[in-house]
Design a protein around this motif. Structure first.
Motif, PDB file in Angstrom:
ATOM      1  N   VAL A  26       0.780  -1.138  -0.026  1.00 20.26           N
ATOM      2  CA  VAL A  26      -0.149  -0.011   0.007  1.00 20.26           C
ATOM      3  C   VAL A  26       0.738   1.459   0.207  1.00 20.26           C
ATOM      4  O   VAL A  26       0.328   2.240  -0.579  1.00 20.26           O
ATOM      5  N   TYR A  27       1.750   1.122   0.676  1.00 22.10           N
ATOM      6  CA  TYR A  27       2.937   2.408   0.722  1.00 22.10           C
ATOM      7  C   TYR A  27       4.346   2.167   0.177  1.00 22.10           C
ATOM      8  O   TYR A  27       5.460   2.132   0.949  1.00 22.10           O
ATOM      9  N   PRO A  28       4.518   1.835  -0.925  1.00 23.91           N
ATOM     10  CA  PRO A  28       5.669   1.220  -1.603  1.00 23.91           C
ATOM     11  C   PRO A  28       6.748   2.508  -1.531  1.00 23.91           C
ATOM     12  O   PRO A  28       8.132   2.136  -1.645  1.00 23.91           O
ATOM     13  N   HIS A  29       6.396   3.719  -1.369  1.00 21.38           N
ATOM     14  CA  HIS A  29       7.529   4.544  -1.521  1.00 21.38           C
ATOM     15  C   HIS A  29       7.572   5.505  -0.191  1.00 21.38           C
ATOM     16  O   HIS A  29       8.157   6.615  -0.078  1.00 21.38           O
ATOM     17  N   ARG A  30       7.159   4.912   0.785  1.00 24.29           N
ATOM     18  CA  ARG A  30       6.938   5.636   2.171  1.00 24.29           C
ATOM     19  C   ARG A  30       8.505   5.363   2.822  1.00 24.29           C
ATOM     20  O   ARG A  30       8.710   3.989   3.146  1.00 24.29           O
ATOM     21  N   LEU A  31       9.244   6.199   3.229  1.00 24.13           N
ATOM     22  CA  LEU A  31      10.341   6.083   3.931  1.00 24.13           C
ATOM     23  C   LEU A  31      10.095   5.257   5.228  1.00 24.13           C
ATOM     24  O   LEU A  31       9.279   5.588   5.921  1.00 24.13           O
ATOM     25  N   GLY A  32      11.077   4.460   5.554  1.00 21.57           N
ATOM     26  CA  GLY A  32      10.983   3.708   6.953  1.00 21.57           C
ATOM     27  C   GLY A  32       9.905   2.979   6.993  1.00 21.57           C
ATOM     28  O   GLY A  32       9.079   2.498   5.838  1.00 21.57           O
ATOM     29  N   GLY A  33       9.689   2.050   7.991  1.00 20.31           N
ATOM     30  CA  GLY A  33       8.607   0.747   8.085  1.00 20.31           C
ATOM     31  C   GLY A  33       7.853   1.143   9.170  1.00 20.31           C
ATOM     32  O   GLY A  33       7.906   2.128   9.815  1.00 20.31           O
ATOM     33  N   CYS A  34       7.213  -0.030   9.431  1.00 19.20           N
ATOM     34  CA  CYS A  34       6.022  -0.017  10.440  1.00 19.20           C
ATOM     35  C   CYS A  34       6.170  -1.215  11.249  1.00 19.20           C
ATOM     36  O   CYS A  34       6.363  -2.227  10.574  1.00 19.20           O
ATOM     37  N   ASP A  35       6.606  -1.248  12.539  1.00 13.69           N
ATOM     38  CA  ASP A  35       6.923  -2.350  13.383  1.00 13.69           C
ATOM     39  C   ASP A  35       5.621  -3.043  13.638  1.00 13.69           C
ATOM     40  O   ASP A  35       4.739  -2.640  14.521  1.00 13.69           O
ATOM     41  N   PHE A  36       5.534  -4.502  13.220  1.00 11.64           N
ATOM     42  CA  PHE A  36       4.328  -5.392  13.491  1.00 11.64           C
ATOM     43  C   PHE A  36       4.593  -6.321  14.435  1.00 11.64           C
ATOM     44  O   PHE A  36       4.010  -7.284  14.376  1.00 11.64           O
ATOM     45  N   ASP A  37       5.699  -6.263  15.401  1.00  7.90           N
ATOM     46  CA  ASP A  37       5.871  -6.962  16.471  1.00  7.90           C
ATOM     47  C   ASP A  37       4.884  -7.345  17.297  1.00  7.90           C
ATOM     48  O   ASP A  37       3.879  -6.406  17.510  1.00  7.90           O
ATOM     49  N   VAL A  38       4.787  -8.738  17.696  1.00  5.04           N
ATOM     50  CA  VAL A  38       3.680  -8.908  18.487  1.00  5.04           C
ATOM     51  C   VAL A  38       3.375  -8.116  19.804  1.00  5.04           C
ATOM     52  O   VAL A  38       2.351  -8.064  20.326  1.00  5.04           O
ATOM     53  N   GLU A  39       4.455  -7.525  20.212  1.00  9.36           N
ATOM     54  CA  GLU A  39       4.430  -6.826  21.298  1.00  9.36           C
ATOM     55  C   GLU A  39       4.164  -5.329  21.037  1.00  9.36           C
ATOM     56  O   GLU A  39       3.626  -4.506  22.088  1.00  9.36           O
ATOM     57  N   GLU A  40       4.035  -4.606  19.952  1.00  8.95           N
ATOM     58  CA  GLU A  40       3.721  -3.363  19.589  1.00  8.95           C
ATOM     59  C   GLU A  40       2.505  -3.209  19.493  1.00  8.95           C
ATOM     60  O   GLU A  40       1.401  -4.098  19.135  1.00  8.95           O
ATOM     61  N   LEU A  41       2.090  -2.006  19.471  1.00 11.98           N
ATOM     62  CA  LEU A  41       0.767  -1.419  19.530  1.00 11.98           C
ATOM     63  C   LEU A  41       0.039  -1.682  18.289  1.00 11.98           C
ATOM     64  O   LEU A  41      -1.155  -2.151  18.240  1.00 11.98           O
ATOM     65  N   ALA A  42       0.811  -1.568  17.220  1.00 10.70           N
ATOM     66  CA  ALA A  42       0.041  -1.785  15.902  1.00 10.70           C
ATOM     67  C   ALA A  42      -0.445  -3.138  15.805  1.00 10.70           C
ATOM     68  O   ALA A  42      -1.500  -3.453  15.129  1.00 10.70           O
ATOM     69  N   PHE A  43       0.422  -4.201  16.170  1.00 13.81           N
ATOM     70  CA  PHE A  43      -0.151  -5.576  16.012  1.00 13.81           C
ATOM     71  C   PHE A  43      -1.214  -5.827  16.921  1.00 13.81           C
ATOM     72  O   PHE A  43      -2.316  -6.495  16.527  1.00 13.81           O
ATOM     73  N   GLN A  44      -1.293  -5.245  18.397  1.00 14.83           N
ATOM     74  CA  GLN A  44      -2.344  -5.319  18.834  1.00 14.83           C
ATOM     75  C   GLN A  44      -3.673  -4.766  18.535  1.00 14.83           C
ATOM     76  O   GLN A  44      -4.651  -5.477  18.839  1.00 14.83           O
ATOM     77  N   LEU A  45      -3.711  -3.813  17.712  1.00 13.34           N
ATOM     78  CA  LEU A  45      -4.531  -2.979  17.274  1.00 13.34           C
ATOM     79  C   LEU A  45      -5.247  -3.664  16.240  1.00 13.34           C
ATOM     80  O   LEU A  45      -6.477  -3.983  16.063  1.00 13.34           O
ATOM     81  N   VAL A  46      -4.352  -4.459  15.391  1.00 15.88           N
ATOM     82  CA  VAL A  46      -4.931  -5.414  14.162  1.00 15.88           C
ATOM     83  C   VAL A  46      -5.461  -6.758  14.600  1.00 15.88           C
ATOM     84  O   VAL A  46      -6.581  -6.851  14.288  1.00 15.88           O
ATOM     85  N   SER A  47      -5.009  -7.141  15.890  1.00 13.93           N
ATOM     86  CA  SER A  47      -5.523  -8.260  16.555  1.00 13.93           C
ATOM     87  C   SER A  47      -6.960  -8.082  17.053  1.00 13.93           C
ATOM     88  O   SER A  47      -7.846  -8.789  17.141  1.00 13.93           O
ATOM     89  N   GLN A  48      -7.158  -6.846  17.511  1.00 13.52           N
ATOM     90  CA  GLN A  48      -8.459  -6.393  18.171  1.00 13.52           C
ATOM     91  C   GLN A  48      -9.498  -6.120  17.087  1.00 13.52           C
ATOM     92  O   GLN A  48     -10.582  -6.409  17.290  1.00 13.52           O
ATOM     93  N   ARG A  49      -9.066  -5.709  15.950  1.00 13.05           N
ATOM     94  CA  ARG A  49      -9.778  -5.507  14.731  1.00 13.05           C
ATOM     95  C   ARG A  49     -10.357  -6.741  14.225  1.00 13.05           C
ATOM     96  O   ARG A  49     -11.400  -6.954  13.795  1.00 13.05           O
ATOM     97  N   VAL A  50      -9.479  -7.889  14.019  1.00 15.39           N
ATOM     98  CA  VAL A  50      -9.718  -9.216  13.536  1.00 15.39           C
ATOM     99  C   VAL A  50     -10.821  -9.894  14.461  1.00 15.39           C
ATOM    100  O   VAL A  50     -11.662 -10.412  14.111  1.00 15.39           O
ATOM    101  N   HIS A  51     -10.626  -9.655  15.868  1.00 16.85           N
ATOM    102  CA  HIS A  51     -11.402 -10.206  16.831  1.00 16.85           C
ATOM    103  C   HIS A  51     -12.888  -9.702  16.669  1.00 16.85           C
ATOM    104  O   HIS A  51     -13.866 -10.227  16.571  1.00 16.85           O
ATOM    105  N   GLU A  52     -13.042  -8.352  16.391  1.00 18.40           N
ATOM    106  CA  GLU A  52     -14.216  -7.592  16.327  1.00 18.40           C
ATOM    107  C   GLU A  52     -14.819  -8.081  14.868  1.00 18.40           C
ATOM    108  O   GLU A  52     -16.044  -8.404  14.955  1.00 18.40           O
ATOM    109  N   TRP A  53     -13.965  -8.135  13.876  1.00 12.54           N
ATOM    110  CA  TRP A  53     -14.604  -8.687  12.577  1.00 12.54           C
ATOM    111  C   TRP A  53     -15.146 -10.028  12.597  1.00 12.54           C
ATOM    112  O   TRP A  53     -16.346 -10.446  12.063  1.00 12.54           O
TER     113      TRP A  53
END
Length: 267
Positions: free
Chosen positions: A29-56
């Motif tokens: 989705v963001y092929p030209h964005r500098l830097g990355g996004c940390d999706f480690d299981v302990e990070e907030l981004a991963f936890q938010l996605v997991s919650q969204r999957v649960h709600e879905w």
């Protein structure tokens, strides 16, 4: 949600697999964005996605209940609890609720009952307009096996609840907008009343979900396309809320490449 709806993970997604998928989606989705996004299981981004999957996932159970109760409320012959129980028993017999025409031995129309299509349509509505990363789907031919299986098992659960007098009408103004409520049952482990035994959860429904997924995987690709096309008729905003994904590598823009004893049009 598009990826997990097409995955082989009905209820439990390995954390390493989810991490990898999230990174793939991000860089697509963001092929030209500098830097990355940390999706480690302990990070907030991963936890938010997991919650969204649960709600879905939970939304399938809630939608199945709402659709069934709305059908009962709009059909005079099902005003009594006895009539609803009889209907539920009939639909559960040999999984009649799954088929468009269960009496047709040659072409019963698996997963084409209006009840299943309405539940499945809620998933299509949720992913409409979102970026699709088709490279995550084997052979680029989405089978929607998880989303369809969750639709089927949610429908089965709702009918069982009705059969057991556990799914009843509720005034939406008194119940957070819901037209139904589930009666609590005794939790033998705690000796207290709870919803544990009737919850739409992996502990209660994972085995059944996997069985439905096996059946869906055996369907010809053309059957999946028909299910998609028919379900789109019940989307809340069909075809009007889809963002073009032509500029996103590995994606495409379109989602699409009555059981006579099931609920008729009632919403």
């Amino acid at each position: 949600m598009y990826w997990i709806g097409n995955s082989d993970y009905g209820w439990t997604v390995p954390e390493t697999e989810l991490e990898s998928v999230l990174e793939h989606i991000y860089y697509t989705v963001y092929p030209h964005r500098l830097g990355g996004c940390d999706f480690d299981v302990e990070e907030l981004a991963f936890q938010l996605v997991s919650q969204r999957v649960h709600e879905w996932r939970a939304s399938f159970g809630s939608t199945a209940n709402s659709v069934l109760i709305a059908f009962f409320a709009s059909t005079p012959e099902y005003k009594t609890q006895e009539a609803r129980e009889e209907y539920a028993e009939e639909q559960l017999e040999e999984c009649h609720f799954v088929y468009e025409d269960p009496d047709n031995e040659e072409q019963p129309g698996a997963f084409l009952s209006e009840y299943i299509l309405r539940i499945f349509a809620s998933h299509l509505t949720a992913i409409a307009g979102q970026v699709r990363v088709d490279s995550l789907v084997e052979f680029g031919k989405p089978g929607y096996q998880t989303a369809l299986a969750l639709s089927a098992v949610a429908a089965e659960r709702a009918l069982i609840l009705v059969k057991n007098c556990l799914l009843v009408d509720s005034n939406p103004s008194d119940n957070s907008g819901k037209n139904h409520k589930i009666i609590q049952t005794l939790n033998e482990a705690t000796n207290k009343m709870s919803h544990t035994g009737t919850a739409f959860s992996s502990g209660n429904w994972e085995t059944d979900t996997m069985a439905y997924m096996d059946s869906i995987k055996d369907l010809p690709y053309e059957c999946i396309q028909e299910i998609l096309a028919r379900a789109e008729e019940y989307m809340k905003h069909p075809r009007n809320n889809r963002r073009s994904t032509a500029d996103v590598p590995g994606s495409s823009a379109s989602i699409t490449p009555v059981n006579k004893r099931s609920p008729p049009s009632y919403l």
